[in-house]
Design an enzyme around this catalytic site. Structure first.
Site, PDB file in Angstrom:
ATOM      1  N   ASN A 126       0.855  -1.183   0.000  1.00 51.52           N
ATOM      2  CA  ASN A 126       0.000   0.000   0.000  1.00 51.52           C
ATOM      3  C   ASN A 126       0.903   1.250   0.000  1.00 51.52           C
ATOM      4  O   ASN A 126       1.698   1.443   0.920  1.00 51.52           O
ATOM      5  CB  ASN A 126      -0.889  -0.045   1.250  1.00 51.52           C
ATOM      6  CG  ASN A 126      -1.844   1.127   1.314  1.00 51.52           C
ATOM      7  OD1 ASN A 126      -1.465   2.259   1.042  1.00 51.52           O
ATOM      8  ND2 ASN A 126      -3.074   0.870   1.690  1.00 51.52           N
ATOM      9  N   HIS A 164       0.962   6.156   1.959  1.00 53.75           N
ATOM     10  CA  HIS A 164       1.676   7.085   2.828  1.00 53.75           C
ATOM     11  C   HIS A 164       2.920   7.683   2.199  1.00 53.75           C
ATOM     12  O   HIS A 164       3.508   8.616   2.753  1.00 53.75           O
ATOM     13  CB  HIS A 164       1.917   6.441   4.197  1.00 53.75           C
ATOM     14  CG  HIS A 164       0.594   6.183   4.857  1.00 53.75           C
ATOM     15  ND1 HIS A 164      -0.290   7.203   5.134  1.00 53.75           N
ATOM     16  CD2 HIS A 164      -0.039   5.037   5.193  1.00 53.75           C
ATOM     17  CE1 HIS A 164      -1.398   6.683   5.654  1.00 53.75           C
ATOM     18  NE2 HIS A 164      -1.271   5.376   5.694  1.00 53.75           N
ATOM     19  N   HIS A 213      -5.521   3.787  -1.870  1.00 55.31           N
ATOM     20  CA  HIS A 213      -6.861   4.174  -1.400  1.00 55.31           C
ATOM     21  C   HIS A 213      -7.121   5.618  -1.809  1.00 55.31           C
ATOM     22  O   HIS A 213      -6.469   6.533  -1.312  1.00 55.31           O
ATOM     23  CB  HIS A 213      -6.899   4.015   0.127  1.00 55.31           C
ATOM     24  CG  HIS A 213      -8.225   4.294   0.746  1.00 55.31           C
ATOM     25  ND1 HIS A 213      -8.428   4.202   2.098  1.00 55.31           N
ATOM     26  CD2 HIS A 213      -9.415   4.655   0.216  1.00 55.31           C
ATOM     27  CE1 HIS A 213      -9.690   4.474   2.386  1.00 55.31           C
ATOM     28  NE2 HIS A 213     -10.305   4.774   1.249  1.00 55.31           N
ATOM     29  N   ARG A 239      -9.261   8.360  -1.174  1.00 55.66           N
ATOM     30  CA  ARG A 239     -10.280   8.762  -0.190  1.00 55.66           C
ATOM     31  C   ARG A 239     -11.086   9.919  -0.730  1.00 55.66           C
ATOM     32  O   ARG A 239     -10.605  10.693  -1.565  1.00 55.66           O
ATOM     33  CB  ARG A 239      -9.605   9.167   1.125  1.00 55.66           C
ATOM     34  CG  ARG A 239      -8.871   8.028   1.814  1.00 55.66           C
ATOM     35  CD  ARG A 239      -8.364   8.475   3.169  1.00 55.66           C
ATOM     36  NE  ARG A 239      -9.421   8.527   4.137  1.00 55.66           N
ATOM     37  CZ  ARG A 239      -9.611   7.618   5.097  1.00 55.66           C
ATOM     38  NH1 ARG A 239      -8.788   6.615   5.238  1.00 55.66           N
ATOM     39  NH2 ARG A 239     -10.625   7.735   5.924  1.00 55.66           N
ATOM     40  N   ARG A 260      -6.830  12.945   0.819  1.00 53.93           N
ATOM     41  CA  ARG A 260      -5.780  13.388   1.747  1.00 53.93           C
ATOM     42  C   ARG A 260      -4.414  12.808   1.400  1.00 53.93           C
ATOM     43  O   ARG A 260      -3.394  13.348   1.779  1.00 53.93           O
ATOM     44  CB  ARG A 260      -6.144  13.063   3.186  1.00 53.93           C
ATOM     45  CG  ARG A 260      -6.086  11.590   3.514  1.00 53.93           C
ATOM     46  CD  ARG A 260      -6.298  11.348   4.984  1.00 53.93           C
ATOM     47  NE  ARG A 260      -7.669  11.599   5.379  1.00 53.93           N
ATOM     48  CZ  ARG A 260      -8.254  10.996   6.425  1.00 53.93           C
ATOM     49  NH1 ARG A 260      -7.576  10.157   7.154  1.00 53.93           N
ATOM     50  NH2 ARG A 260      -9.498  11.241   6.733  1.00 53.93           N
ATOM     51  N   GLU A 299      -8.504   0.721  -3.482  1.00 53.47           N
ATOM     52  CA  GLU A 299      -9.314   0.764  -2.255  1.00 53.47           C
ATOM     53  C   GLU A 299     -10.258   1.934  -2.345  1.00 53.47           C
ATOM     54  O   GLU A 299      -9.831   3.057  -2.664  1.00 53.47           O
ATOM     55  CB  GLU A 299      -8.384   0.990  -1.063  1.00 53.47           C
ATOM     56  CG  GLU A 299      -8.257  -0.183  -0.161  1.00 53.47           C
ATOM     57  CD  GLU A 299      -7.505   0.222   1.077  1.00 53.47           C
ATOM     58  OE1 GLU A 299      -7.999   1.058   1.850  1.00 53.47           O
ATOM     59  OE2 GLU A 299      -6.400  -0.299   1.260  1.00 53.47           O
ATOM     60  N   THR A 358      -8.384   3.550   8.191  1.00 55.46           N
ATOM     61  CA  THR A 358      -9.621   2.770   8.104  1.00 55.46           C
ATOM     62  C   THR A 358      -9.801   2.022   9.419  1.00 55.46           C
ATOM     63  O   THR A 358      -9.133   1.031   9.679  1.00 55.46           O
ATOM     64  CB  THR A 358      -9.544   1.807   6.908  1.00 55.46           C
ATOM     65  OG1 THR A 358      -9.102   2.562   5.778  1.00 55.46           O
ATOM     66  CG2 THR A 358     -10.897   1.205   6.604  1.00 55.46           C
ATOM     67  N   GLU A 404     -11.219  -9.177   2.663  1.00 49.28           N
ATOM     68  CA  GLU A 404      -9.965  -8.868   3.348  1.00 49.28           C
ATOM     69  C   GLU A 404     -10.305  -8.695   4.819  1.00 49.28           C
ATOM     70  O   GLU A 404     -11.109  -7.840   5.185  1.00 49.28           O
ATOM     71  CB  GLU A 404      -9.326  -7.597   2.777  1.00 49.28           C
ATOM     72  CG  GLU A 404      -8.014  -7.280   3.491  1.00 49.28           C
ATOM     73  CD  GLU A 404      -7.145  -6.266   2.769  1.00 49.28           C
ATOM     74  OE1 GLU A 404      -7.188  -6.215   1.521  1.00 49.28           O
ATOM     75  OE2 GLU A 404      -6.422  -5.537   3.460  1.00 49.28           O
ATOM     76  N   HIS A 426      -3.887  -4.622   7.454  1.00 44.64           N
ATOM     77  CA  HIS A 426      -3.959  -3.481   8.365  1.00 44.64           C
ATOM     78  C   HIS A 426      -3.065  -3.674   9.590  1.00 44.64           C
ATOM     79  O   HIS A 426      -3.249  -4.610  10.354  1.00 44.64           O
ATOM     80  CB  HIS A 426      -5.376  -3.157   8.845  1.00 44.64           C
ATOM     81  CG  HIS A 426      -5.509  -1.706   9.222  1.00 44.64           C
ATOM     82  ND1 HIS A 426      -6.005  -0.743   8.377  1.00 44.64           N
ATOM     83  CD2 HIS A 426      -5.135  -1.058  10.342  1.00 44.64           C
ATOM     84  CE1 HIS A 426      -5.948   0.430   8.966  1.00 44.64           C
ATOM     85  NE2 HIS A 426      -5.417   0.267  10.159  1.00 44.64           N
ATOM     86  N   HIS A 449       1.638   1.128   5.963  1.00 46.36           N
ATOM     87  CA  HIS A 449       2.186   2.165   6.829  1.00 46.36           C
ATOM     88  C   HIS A 449       3.524   1.773   7.449  1.00 46.36           C
ATOM     89  O   HIS A 449       4.488   2.557   7.437  1.00 46.36           O
ATOM     90  CB  HIS A 449       1.153   2.497   7.919  1.00 46.36           C
ATOM     91  CG  HIS A 449       1.540   3.646   8.768  1.00 46.36           C
ATOM     92  ND1 HIS A 449       1.957   3.510  10.057  1.00 46.36           N
ATOM     93  CD2 HIS A 449       1.596   4.962   8.502  1.00 46.36           C
ATOM     94  CE1 HIS A 449       2.244   4.700  10.558  1.00 46.36           C
ATOM     95  NE2 HIS A 449       2.026   5.593   9.634  1.00 46.36           N
TER      96      HIS A 449
HETATM   97  N1  PXP Z   1      -5.873  -3.160   3.717  1.00 45.37           N
HETATM   98  C1  PXP Z   1      -6.838  -2.205   3.802  1.00 45.37           C
HETATM   99  C2  PXP Z   1      -8.197  -2.559   3.294  1.00 45.37           C
HETATM  100  C3  PXP Z   1      -6.553  -0.933   4.334  1.00 45.37           C
HETATM  101  O1  PXP Z   1      -7.526  -0.012   4.430  1.00 45.37           O
HETATM  102  C4  PXP Z   1      -5.240  -0.642   4.730  1.00 45.37           C
HETATM  103  C5  PXP Z   1      -4.894   0.716   5.254  1.00 45.37           C
HETATM  104  O2  PXP Z   1      -5.071   1.660   4.279  1.00 45.37           O
HETATM  105  C6  PXP Z   1      -4.270  -1.653   4.588  1.00 45.37           C
HETATM  106  C7  PXP Z   1      -4.619  -2.903   4.112  1.00 45.37           C
HETATM  107  C8  PXP Z   1      -2.848  -1.419   4.968  1.00 45.37           C
HETATM  108  O3  PXP Z   1      -2.763  -1.140   6.315  1.00 45.37           O
HETATM  109  P1  PXP Z   1      -1.399  -0.580   6.909  1.00 45.37           P
HETATM  110  O4  PXP Z   1      -1.127   0.703   6.190  1.00 45.37           O
HETATM  111  O5  PXP Z   1      -1.712  -0.397   8.352  1.00 45.37           O
HETATM  112  O6  PXP Z   1      -0.349  -1.611   6.650  1.00 45.37           O
END
Ligand code: PXP
Length: 251
Positions: free
Chosen positions: A11, A14, A47, A49, A53, A74, A105, A155, A194, A217
């Site tokens: 992901n 960030h 994602h 949003r 952001r 996402e 999320t 997921e 997540h 993240h």
């Molecule tokens: N999966 C989904 C559906 C998410 O919303 C997120 C966070 O945006 C992630 C995975 C990744 O989470 P993290 O950034 O905490 O690793």
């Protein structure tokens, strides 16, 4: 039966968060996605949003066109995001809940309570050939609702497990394990994401039904210190070590 391959989706939200802190063009999430590919990632997640952001509309277009990895888009289950997905045609779309004031999320989608909003979006995306997943808590009712809504994939939200103190983790892991076993019975493909880190990923990778982890993240933070490629490779190694601990798989 042998264990299915465990894919790693990165992901890149960030990277865009840091870019947007100053405006301008760097650091670029598309470059991060290309480096992730070189480091062995199997897919990219981003994602878009409602408040833009971090990821912006142009990032989604570029991730789709310039990165030779499947894109997992996402999105909230809104008409605006549905139309962007249909125009972009990502490999996959993951429907997530979205509240303007949240930092990230915060929980899974209430598919059961919002069937009439979620199911038509699932259908529209699936009809366009997009593989649709629903981001849900490890709750049997939500998994059944996801199957009823026509999703191919769920997921499971690993946030509570990852954020819990050590002594509470076994019970939360068991919940994820039971939920993953139920996904297989319901004919749903199982992803998890997540909050995952090097320390929490092993037991999750050992869940035999899971075929994809989405991680952002922690890896983007770790990249500040060691670089994105090495951070991804270390995560891949931690996943592989965890996978070796998986019990024999029975679908
Ligand atoms: N999966 C989904 C559906 C998410 O919303 C997120 C966070 O945006 C992630 C995975 C990744 O989470 P993290 O950034 O905490 O690793």
């Amino acid at each position: 039966m042998s264990l299915p391959y465990l894919r790693l989706g990165i992901n890149v939200d960030h990277v865009a968060t840091v870019r947007n802190a100053r405006g301008g063009a760097y650091p670029c999430p598309v470059r991060a996605a290309q480096l992730a590919k070189e480091a062995g990632a199997d897919g990219i997640t981003a994602h878009l949003r409602e408040d833009r952001r971090h990821i912006r509309d142009a990032d989604i277009r570029r991730l789709r066109e310039e990165v030779a990895l499947p894109l997992n888009f996402e999105m909230a289950a809104t008409a605006e995001m549905r139309d962007i997905a249909l125009a972009t045609l990502p490999h996959a779309a993951c429907l997530v809940p979205e509240k303007r004031e949240e930092l990230t999320t915060e929980g899974g989608l209430d598919v059961r309570g919002h069937h009439n909003t979620v199911a038509p979006v699932v259908r529209a995306l699936a009809d366009a050939g997009i593989r649709v997943s629903l981001f849900v808590e490890a709750d049997p009712d939500q998994l059944r609702a996801a199957a009823d809504a026509g999703a191919a994939v769920v997921e499971l939200h690993s946030g509570s497990y990852c954020d819990a103190p050590e002594h509470e983790r076994p019970a939360l892991l068991k919940r994820l394990q039971d939920a993953a076993a139920l996904t297989a019975k319901l004919g749903l493909e199982c992803h998890i994401g997540h909050g995952l880190t090097y320390d929490t990923v092993g037991p999750i990778a050992a869940i035999p039904q899971v075929v994809e982890l989405n991680i952002g993240h922690f890896l983007i933070g770790e990249a500040i210190f060691v670089g994105l490629g090495p951070a991804i490779q270390r995560m891949r190694a931690a996943m592989d070590a965890g996978r070796l601990m998986a019990p024999t798989y029975r679908a």
